[in-house]
Design a protein around this motif. Structure first.
Motif, PDB file in Angstrom:
ATOM      1  N   LEU A 157      23.330  64.130  30.519  1.00 35.80           N
ATOM      2  CA  LEU A 157      24.597  64.855  30.572  1.00 35.80           C
ATOM      3  C   LEU A 157      25.755  63.869  30.594  1.00 35.80           C
ATOM      4  CD1 LEU A 157      23.566  67.456  33.308  1.00 35.80           C
ATOM      5  CD2 LEU A 157      23.741  67.861  30.847  1.00 35.80           C
ATOM      6  N   PRO A 158      26.939  64.278  30.132  1.00 35.35           N
ATOM      7  CA  PRO A 158      28.089  63.368  30.112  1.00 35.35           C
ATOM      8  C   PRO A 158      28.736  63.216  31.495  1.00 35.35           C
ATOM      9  CG  PRO A 158      28.704  65.503  29.199  1.00 35.35           C
ATOM     10  CD  PRO A 158      27.231  65.559  29.447  1.00 35.35           C
ATOM     11  N   GLY A 159      28.619  62.041  32.077  1.00 31.98           N
ATOM     12  CA  GLY A 159      29.301  61.714  33.317  1.00 31.98           C
ATOM     13  C   GLY A 159      29.028  62.579  34.523  1.00 31.98           C
ATOM     14  N   PRO A 160      27.774  62.918  34.840  1.00 36.49           N
ATOM     15  CA  PRO A 160      27.511  63.751  36.013  1.00 36.49           C
ATOM     16  C   PRO A 160      27.815  63.003  37.310  1.00 36.49           C
ATOM     17  CG  PRO A 160      25.461  62.894  35.139  1.00 36.49           C
ATOM     18  CD  PRO A 160      26.529  62.494  34.162  1.00 36.49           C
ATOM     19  N   THR A 161      28.346  63.720  38.301  1.00 41.30           N
ATOM     20  CA  THR A 161      28.714  63.089  39.564  1.00 41.30           C
ATOM     21  C   THR A 161      28.173  63.816  40.792  1.00 41.30           C
ATOM     22  OG1 THR A 161      30.796  64.331  39.617  1.00 41.30           O
ATOM     23  CG2 THR A 161      30.850  62.140  38.608  1.00 41.30           C
ATOM     24  N   LEU A 162      27.797  65.100  40.652  1.00 41.02           N
ATOM     25  CA  LEU A 162      27.367  65.887  41.800  1.00 41.02           C
ATOM     26  C   LEU A 162      26.242  66.829  41.364  1.00 41.02           C
ATOM     27  CD1 LEU A 162      28.439  65.961  44.752  1.00 41.02           C
ATOM     28  CD2 LEU A 162      29.705  68.026  44.125  1.00 41.02           C
ATOM     29  N   GLY A 216      19.891  71.075  48.750  1.00 38.68           N
ATOM     30  CA  GLY A 216      20.401  69.728  48.925  1.00 38.68           C
ATOM     31  C   GLY A 216      21.505  69.451  47.924  1.00 38.68           C
ATOM     32  N   VAL A 217      22.457  68.614  48.315  1.00 37.95           N
ATOM     33  CA  VAL A 217      23.525  68.199  47.408  1.00 37.95           C
ATOM     34  C   VAL A 217      23.579  66.674  47.410  1.00 37.95           C
ATOM     35  CG1 VAL A 217      25.988  68.309  46.867  1.00 37.95           C
ATOM     36  CG2 VAL A 217      24.849  70.287  47.906  1.00 37.95           C
ATOM     37  N   PHE A 218      23.652  66.102  46.218  1.00 35.68           N
ATOM     38  CA  PHE A 218      23.627  64.653  46.056  1.00 35.68           C
ATOM     39  C   PHE A 218      24.755  64.208  45.127  1.00 35.68           C
ATOM     40  CE2 PHE A 218      19.408  66.368  46.734  1.00 35.68           C
ATOM     41  CZ  PHE A 218      18.933  65.593  47.782  1.00 35.68           C
ATOM     42  N   GLY A 219      25.285  63.002  45.358  1.00 37.59           N
ATOM     43  CA  GLY A 219      26.391  62.530  44.543  1.00 37.59           C
ATOM     44  C   GLY A 219      26.249  61.084  44.132  1.00 37.59           C
ATOM     45  N   SER A 220      26.932  60.726  43.068  1.00 34.23           N
ATOM     46  CA  SER A 220      26.883  59.358  42.558  1.00 34.23           C
ATOM     47  C   SER A 220      27.884  58.441  43.255  1.00 34.23           C
ATOM     48  CB  SER A 220      27.169  59.353  41.048  1.00 34.23           C
ATOM     49  OG  SER A 220      28.472  59.875  40.788  1.00 34.23           O
ATOM     50  N   GLU A 221      28.814  59.032  43.974  1.00 38.40           N
ATOM     51  CA  GLU A 221      29.850  58.254  44.668  1.00 38.40           C
ATOM     52  C   GLU A 221      30.065  58.801  46.068  1.00 38.40           C
ATOM     53  OE1 GLU A 221      31.218  55.626  43.385  1.00 38.40           O
ATOM     54  OE2 GLU A 221      30.591  55.824  41.287  1.00 38.40           O
ATOM     55  N   LYS A 222      30.587  57.956  46.957  1.00 37.14           N
ATOM     56  CA  LYS A 222      30.996  58.425  48.269  1.00 37.14           C
ATOM     57  C   LYS A 222      32.260  59.269  48.134  1.00 37.14           C
ATOM     58  CE  LYS A 222      29.311  55.022  51.596  1.00 37.14           C
ATOM     59  NZ  LYS A 222      29.744  54.064  52.659  1.00 37.14           N
ATOM     60  N   SER A 223      32.404  60.238  49.037  1.00 34.95           N
ATOM     61  CA  SER A 223      33.602  61.061  49.041  1.00 34.95           C
ATOM     62  C   SER A 223      34.801  60.221  49.440  1.00 34.95           C
ATOM     63  CB  SER A 223      33.449  62.231  50.007  1.00 34.95           C
ATOM     64  OG  SER A 223      32.330  63.016  49.669  1.00 34.95           O
ATOM     65  N   ALA A 224      35.961  60.562  48.906  1.00 36.90           N
ATOM     66  CA  ALA A 224      37.168  59.824  49.207  1.00 36.90           C
ATOM     67  C   ALA A 224      37.544  59.990  50.681  1.00 36.90           C
ATOM     68  CB  ALA A 224      38.315  60.315  48.312  1.00 36.90           C
ATOM     69  N   LEU A 275      18.205  60.208  37.885  1.00 36.53           N
ATOM     70  CA  LEU A 275      18.251  59.752  36.497  1.00 36.53           C
ATOM     71  C   LEU A 275      19.590  60.063  35.845  1.00 36.53           C
ATOM     72  CD1 LEU A 275      14.721  60.785  35.124  1.00 36.53           C
ATOM     73  CD2 LEU A 275      15.468  58.510  35.864  1.00 36.53           C
ATOM     74  N   GLN A 276      20.085  61.267  36.067  1.00 32.36           N
ATOM     75  CA  GLN A 276      21.347  61.673  35.442  1.00 32.36           C
ATOM     76  C   GLN A 276      22.507  60.805  35.913  1.00 32.36           C
ATOM     77  OE1 GLN A 276      22.027  63.850  33.052  1.00 32.36           O
ATOM     78  NE2 GLN A 276      20.040  64.848  32.824  1.00 32.36           N
ATOM     79  N   PHE A 277      22.578  60.537  37.202  1.00 32.75           N
ATOM     80  CA  PHE A 277      23.682  59.733  37.733  1.00 32.75           C
ATOM     81  C   PHE A 277      23.634  58.299  37.211  1.00 32.75           C
ATOM     82  CE2 PHE A 277      23.683  62.503  41.825  1.00 32.75           C
ATOM     83  CZ  PHE A 277      24.338  63.509  41.149  1.00 32.75           C
ATOM     84  N   ARG A 278      22.450  57.819  36.915  1.00 29.39           N
ATOM     85  CA  ARG A 278      22.290  56.449  36.442  1.00 29.39           C
ATOM     86  C   ARG A 278      22.350  56.335  34.920  1.00 29.39           C
ATOM     87  NH1 ARG A 278      20.106  53.126  40.394  1.00 29.39           N
ATOM     88  NH2 ARG A 278      18.955  51.839  38.900  1.00 29.39           N
ATOM     89  N   GLY A 279      22.485  57.481  34.236  1.00 22.38           N
ATOM     90  CA  GLY A 279      22.525  57.464  32.780  1.00 22.38           C
ATOM     91  C   GLY A 279      21.188  57.161  32.152  1.00 22.38           C
TER      92      GLY A 279
END
Length: 395
Positions: free
Chosen positions: A364-369, A387-395, A353-357
Motif C-alpha cells: 500500500l502507498p505510505g501506510p502509517t497506522l 490491536g492498533v500499531f503504527g510506523s511512528e510515535k505519536s507527536a 511488512l506494510q510499514f516497512r515497504g
C-alpha cells in the motif's frame, strides 16, 4: 474503569511468519523454529538475547515445553497461553505488557498450530463441563446466523446479501493471490463463490476460512530502545480484549447483526490509541473473517461503516485493495488460512511488512497506522481482541 493503555511504550523490532497451509512435512517444532529464527534475524538479535517467551497455541502443545524443547532454550521462562481464536494476539499482549512493566527488556511472542495432523477438517477440542446452556453447533452453523440476522435487521433481500458475501470472498482471495505465504493463492469469481456447495445456512465452501498449519512470531522491546535494533520499528498503540458474559446466546432480544464484544473492544482500543475516525485514520485493517458474514458485521462493529450501511460499502469497494480502507490486504483468514495460535500474530506481521515497504505486489502507498482484530468463540459467546500499531510515535 478502562485500562490506561501503553501507547508508544513498546515497539516490535522483528517478526517472522511461515507459509500457512497443509504442511504435512512440517512438525509443530519445525514451524516454531522457522518463525522464531526469522524474527530474531529481522531484529538482528539471537535467541539468547530474548529474556522471556509467550507461546500461543490452542491444541498443539500444553505447556511452555512445546517451545523450549523445540528452540532448545536454556533457563528461560516460557508462558503458554490460549484464548480460542485470539490466542496469537493473547501471546503478543503478554509479551508486550511484560516489557512495558519493566519486568524484562526483550520478549518474544510466538503462535503456532498444526490443525491438519488432527485428521479432522476443522477445529478439534474438548469443551469443559458446563451448565448445559451453550448451544451445540458447528462453527459454520453458528456464524451462518449472522447473515439472516443482518438481512432481517436492515431489510436486505437474499440476492443482495449473497452478492455482498461473494464480494468479500472474491476480494480476500484476490488479495491472497498476491501473497506467497497464503494457503490459497488462486483468485475466485463471484459466481464460483455463490454456487459453491452449501455448508450451513446460506454459507458455501467459499464463505468459510481454511484449516491450516502455520506459525508467526514477534520480538518486542521498550520503545526507547527500538532504534538500537532497527530503523523501522513498529509501535504498539493499543491492545484491547473483551470477554463476553455469554448471556446474549440466551437473550431472545439479542440480534446477531452485531457482536457487542467486538464493538466494546474496538472502542477501548480507539480510546487508547487516540483514534476518532477509524475509517479515515487507519491505513489498513486485518480482521477475523472466519466466515464472509463475519467480515460484513465487523465493518460496522469496528466503526468502519455506519449501522446498516456496511453492505453498501462492501459492494462499493470501500474495503478493496484500492478502496478507502483496505481490509485483509494479505488475504485474511479466508485466503491466508487460520492456524489458530498463529493468526493474531500473522495479522500484525502484515502491518509490519506494510510499514516497512516489504509487502511486494500488495504494498500500500505510505501506510502509517494498522488495526488487527481477532474473534474467538462464536456470536453470543465470544472474546474479541483489537490491536492498533503504527510506523511512528505519536507527536
Amino acid at each position: 474503569m478502562s485500562s490506561h493503555g501503553i501507547r508508544d511504550k513498546v515497539a516490535i523490532i522483528g517478526m517472522g511468519c511461515t507459509r500457512f497451509g497443509e504442511l504435512w512435512d512440517r512438525s509443530t517444532a519445525d514451524l516454531l523454529v522457522e518463525a522464531s529464527e526469522d524474527s530474531v534475524k529481522s531484529a538482528g538479535v539471537t535467541l539468547e538475547d530474548v529474556d522471556a517467551f509467550w507461546l500461543g497455541t490452542m491444541d498443539s502443545g500444553y505447556s511452555g515445553l512445546t517451545l523450549s524443547t523445540a528452540l532448545k532454550t536454556r533457563g528461560k521462562p516460557v508462558t503458554r497461553v490460549e484464548n480460542m481464536c485470539a490466542t496469537g494476539s493473547e501471546a503478543l499482549r503478554g509479551a508486550v505488557y511484560a516489557v512495558a512493566s519493566g519486568a524484562v527488556d526483550m520478549a518474544m511472542a510466538i503462535g503456532v498450530e498444526k490443525l491438519k495432523d488432527s485428521g479432522f477438517s476443522g477445529l478439534v477440542r474438548n469443551d469443559p463441563p458446563d451448565d448445559g446452556t451453550p448451544t451445540e453447533t458447528t462453527a459454520p452453523a453458528a456464524f451462518s446466523y449472522l447473515a439472516p440476522a443482518y438481512q432481517d435487521t436492515y431489510g436486505l433481500d437474499e440476492q443482495t446479501m449473497r452478492d455482498t458475501l461473494s464480494h468479500i470472498a472474491v476480494k480476500n482471495h484476490a488479495n491472497g493471490s498476491r501473497n506467497e505465504r497464503a494457503q490459497f493463492r488462486s483468485p475466485v469469481t463471484a459466481e464460483a463463490v455463490s454456487c459453491s456447495p452449501l455448508v450451513a445456512g446460506m454459507l458455501g465452501i467459499f464463505d468459510c476460512s481454511g484449516v491450516a498449519d502455520g506459525a508467526a512470531a514477534a520480538i518486542v522491546v521498550r520503545a526507547e530502545d527500538a532504534h538500537k535494533y532497527t530503523d523501522k520499528p513498529m509501535y504498539v498503540k493499543a491492545l484491547s480484549i473483551v470477554a463476553g458474559n455469554g448471556t446474549a446466546i440466551l437473550d431472545d432480544e439479542a440480534s446477531f447483526a452485531s457482536i457487542p464484544e467486538v464493538a466494546a473492544s474496538a472502542q477501548e482500543a480507539y480510546r487508547q490509541a487516540g483514534i476518532v475516525d477509524p475509517r479515515r485514520e487507519l491505513s489498513l485493517a486485518e480482521v477475523h473473517d472466519c466466515f464472509t458474514p463475519t467480515e460484513l458485521v465487523l465493518m460496522e462493529d469496528l466503526g468502519f461503516s455506519e449501522r446498516g450501511q456496511g453492505y453498501r460499502d462492501v459492494l462499493a469497494g470501500a474495503f478493496d485493495a484500492e478502496g478507502d480502507l483496505p481490509v485483509n490486504i494479505d488475504g485474511g483468514l479466508k485466503s491466508f488460512g487460520h492456524p489458530v495460535g498463529a493468526t493474531g500474530l500473522r495479522m500484525a506481521f502484515e502491518c509490519w511488512l506494510q510499514f516497512r515497504g516489504e509487502a511486494g505486489e500488495r504494498q500500500l502507498p505510505g501506510p502509517t497506522l494498522g488495526l488487527t482484530h481477532n474473534l474467538g468463540g462464536r456470536p453470543g459467546r465470544c472474546v474479541s481482541f483489537v490491536g492498533v500499531f503504527g510506523s511512528e510515535k505519536s507527536a
